[in-house]
Scaffold this motif. Structure first.
Motif, PDB file in Angstrom:
ATOM      1  N   ASN A 112       0.845  -1.210   0.000  1.00 12.96           N
ATOM      2  CA  ASN A 112       0.000   0.000   0.000  1.00 12.96           C
ATOM      3  C   ASN A 112       0.875   1.253   0.000  1.00 12.96           C
ATOM      4  O   ASN A 112       0.619   2.217  -0.717  1.00 12.96           O
ATOM      5  CB  ASN A 112      -0.857   0.055   1.270  1.00 12.96           C
ATOM      6  CG  ASN A 112      -2.069  -0.860   1.227  1.00 12.96           C
ATOM      7  OD1 ASN A 112      -2.467  -1.332   0.177  1.00 12.96           O
ATOM      8  ND2 ASN A 112      -2.646  -1.116   2.395  1.00 12.96           N
ATOM      9  N   LEU A 115       2.837   1.743  -3.354  1.00 11.47           N
ATOM     10  CA  LEU A 115       1.935   2.129  -4.443  1.00 11.47           C
ATOM     11  C   LEU A 115       1.362   3.533  -4.205  1.00 11.47           C
ATOM     12  O   LEU A 115       1.045   4.240  -5.149  1.00 11.47           O
ATOM     13  CB  LEU A 115       0.807   1.109  -4.586  1.00 11.47           C
ATOM     14  CG  LEU A 115       1.260  -0.265  -5.087  1.00 11.47           C
ATOM     15  CD1 LEU A 115       0.127  -1.286  -4.981  1.00 11.47           C
ATOM     16  CD2 LEU A 115       1.757  -0.208  -6.520  1.00 11.47           C
ATOM     17  N   SER A 116       1.244   3.916  -2.961  1.00 13.14           N
ATOM     18  CA  SER A 116       0.691   5.242  -2.652  1.00 13.14           C
ATOM     19  C   SER A 116       1.721   6.352  -2.784  1.00 13.14           C
ATOM     20  O   SER A 116       1.370   7.497  -3.074  1.00 13.14           O
ATOM     21  CB  SER A 116       0.175   5.297  -1.212  1.00 13.14           C
ATOM     22  OG  SER A 116      -0.861   4.395  -1.013  1.00 13.14           O
ATOM     23  N   GLY A 141       5.899  -0.486  -7.580  1.00 16.65           N
ATOM     24  CA  GLY A 141       5.403   0.879  -7.446  1.00 16.65           C
ATOM     25  C   GLY A 141       6.097   1.857  -8.397  1.00 16.65           C
ATOM     26  O   GLY A 141       5.842   3.058  -8.324  1.00 16.65           O
TER      27      GLY A 141
END
Ligand code: PMP
Ligand code: GLU
Length: 403
Positions: A112, A115-116, A141
């Motif tokens: 998370n 990817l964020s 990512g």
């Protein structure tokens, strides 16, 4: 009838991704066992203990109470409150509930985050030896892993100066685990403070501190880098239930992060998987706020096993072994065996060495190359004393044939 020869049209991102070496090796060991071989697997980082009964009972109670539905994406308030309390109690960290996101394992928490936070070309400084999945998750990512490394002579710990030297204007994150998988090394208060000091001078850089082995720390006191005021607002603390509570199969992990990062992780998780399993979250809340004796007992057992493994390994010629201060791994440097052979198999590197052990000693371990350390291999000593003794005597026997 025509024969279809359609080529798989996989995406570049999956074609470029390496399979997880820990998972691959444990599957190879399972396959060999299924063929009837007596294989001892010291490959997977998984406590051999069962989840403590009182945690299982909390899950059963939660099921009975109807915790069978979707939960809020970042987690039920019960578990986020428990994590908030735990962060304050154990780590001197002040994360509010809106800064906490519960996920399906710390692995998802890290995915998370990457990817964020990452855009293509953003650099992530990874302290090596590193946990196998960091490298691939960063690349997934769009990030560029910048690996800085320390060998056994430095207790496998990189210095703050190395971090400083690796920083460029593209650096976005610094990522590491302490206690460390795969080395078991634990960064001291002063070492962490020095790294915090370096990062604090660069306001665009955030730290991902993976503390999943927090409760398996033989030094007496775990230090969270986020507790240093200089990086307090720029540290994402990752943790989970897999190791300290022997809950690998429950898939439960979490972060404490600046609010905007927690919101982004929640957004991405809302599109991927939603909230973690409802009754598992209730059991997790219970685990963090109830009797920790089982966790302390598991730690003591790991410490005993570490001593046994260290002693046995020290009897094997040309194995260089340090003194891991946490987790349940030991990471011998076996570079002295490169260039040797048993007459059939030549050992050129750590991959060859681990394959040789699997085929000749029927012991599964993981090559250091998967962790960014080409001279070493990882033993997970989360196994019974009997298995450990047998495995190491088989390793000793197999390597005695290498000349
Ligand atoms: N970080 C480290 C350093 C690990 O060793 C593991 C073990 N799988 C994880 C994260 C992920 O743990 P999980 O997804 O089981 O919570
Ligand atoms: N973290 C453990 C390991 O390093 C479990 C396997 C995995 O998730 O990669 O072996």
């Amino acid at each position: 009838m025509s024969v279809t020869t359609t080529k798989p049209m996989l995406a570049d991102r999956i074609l470029q991704m390496q399979e997880s070496a820990t998972i691959k090796m444990s599957q190879l060991a399972r396959n060999l066992s299924a063929e009837g071989h007596d294989v001892i697997s010291l490959s997977l980082g998984e406590p051999d203990f069962d989840t403590p009964d009182h945690i299982k009972e909390a899950a059963i109670q939660a099921l009975k109470d109807g915790y069978t539905k979707y939960t809020p994406v970042p987690g039920l308030m019960e578990i986020r409150e428990a994590i908030k309390t735990k962060f304050k109690r154990d780590n001197n960290l002040d994360y509010n509930v809106d800064q906490i996101v519960v996920s399906n394992g710390a692995k998802q928490s890290i995915a998370n985050l990457c990817l964020s936070l990452l855009n293509d070309g953003d650099e992530v400084i990874i302290l090596a030896p590193y946990w196998v999945s960091y490298f691939e998750i960063v690349r997934l990512g769009g990030g560029v892993p910048v690996v800085i490394t320390a060998g056994i002579e430095d207790d496998f710990k990189v210095s703050a100066q190395q971090v400083a030297d690796a920083i460029t204007d593209k650096t976005k994150l610094v990522l590491f685990s302490s206690p460390c998988n795969p080395t078991g090394s634990v960064y001291t208060h002063d070492e962490l403070e020095a790294i915090a000091e370096v990062v604090s001078k660069h306001e665009k850089i955030h730290i991902i501190s993976d503390e999943i082995y927090e409760y398996i720390n033989f030094t007496g006191k775990h230090v969270s880098i986020g507790s240093f005021p200089s990086v307090k607002d720029r540290t994402i603390t990752v943790n989970g239930f897999s190791k300290g509570f022997a809950m690998t199969g429950w898939r439960l992990g979490y972060i404490g992060a600046p609010k905007w990062i927690a919101a982004a992780c929640s957004k991405i998780q809302g599109q991927f998987t939603s909230g973690a399993t409802a009754f598992g979250q209730m059991a997790g809340a219970h685990a963090l706020t109830s009797d920790m004796t089982p966790t302390h007992k598991m730690k003591e057992a790991f410490l005993e096993r570490k001593k046994i493994v260290q002693n046995l390994l020290s009897e094997i010629p040309n194995f260089k072994v340090n003194d891991p201060k946490g987790a349940f791994y030991i990471f011998p440097d076996i570079s002295a065996y490169f260039g040797t052979s048993d007459g059939d198999t030549k050992i050129e590197n750590a991959d060859d060495f681990c394959n040789y052990l699997l085929m000749n000693a029927h012991v599964a371990v993981v090559t250091g190359s998967a962790f960014g350390a080409d001279n070493c291999f990882r033993i997970s000593y989360a196994a019974s004393e009997e298995q450990l003794r047998t495995a190491i005597s088989r390793i000793k026997e197999a390597v005695s044939k290498l000349k």
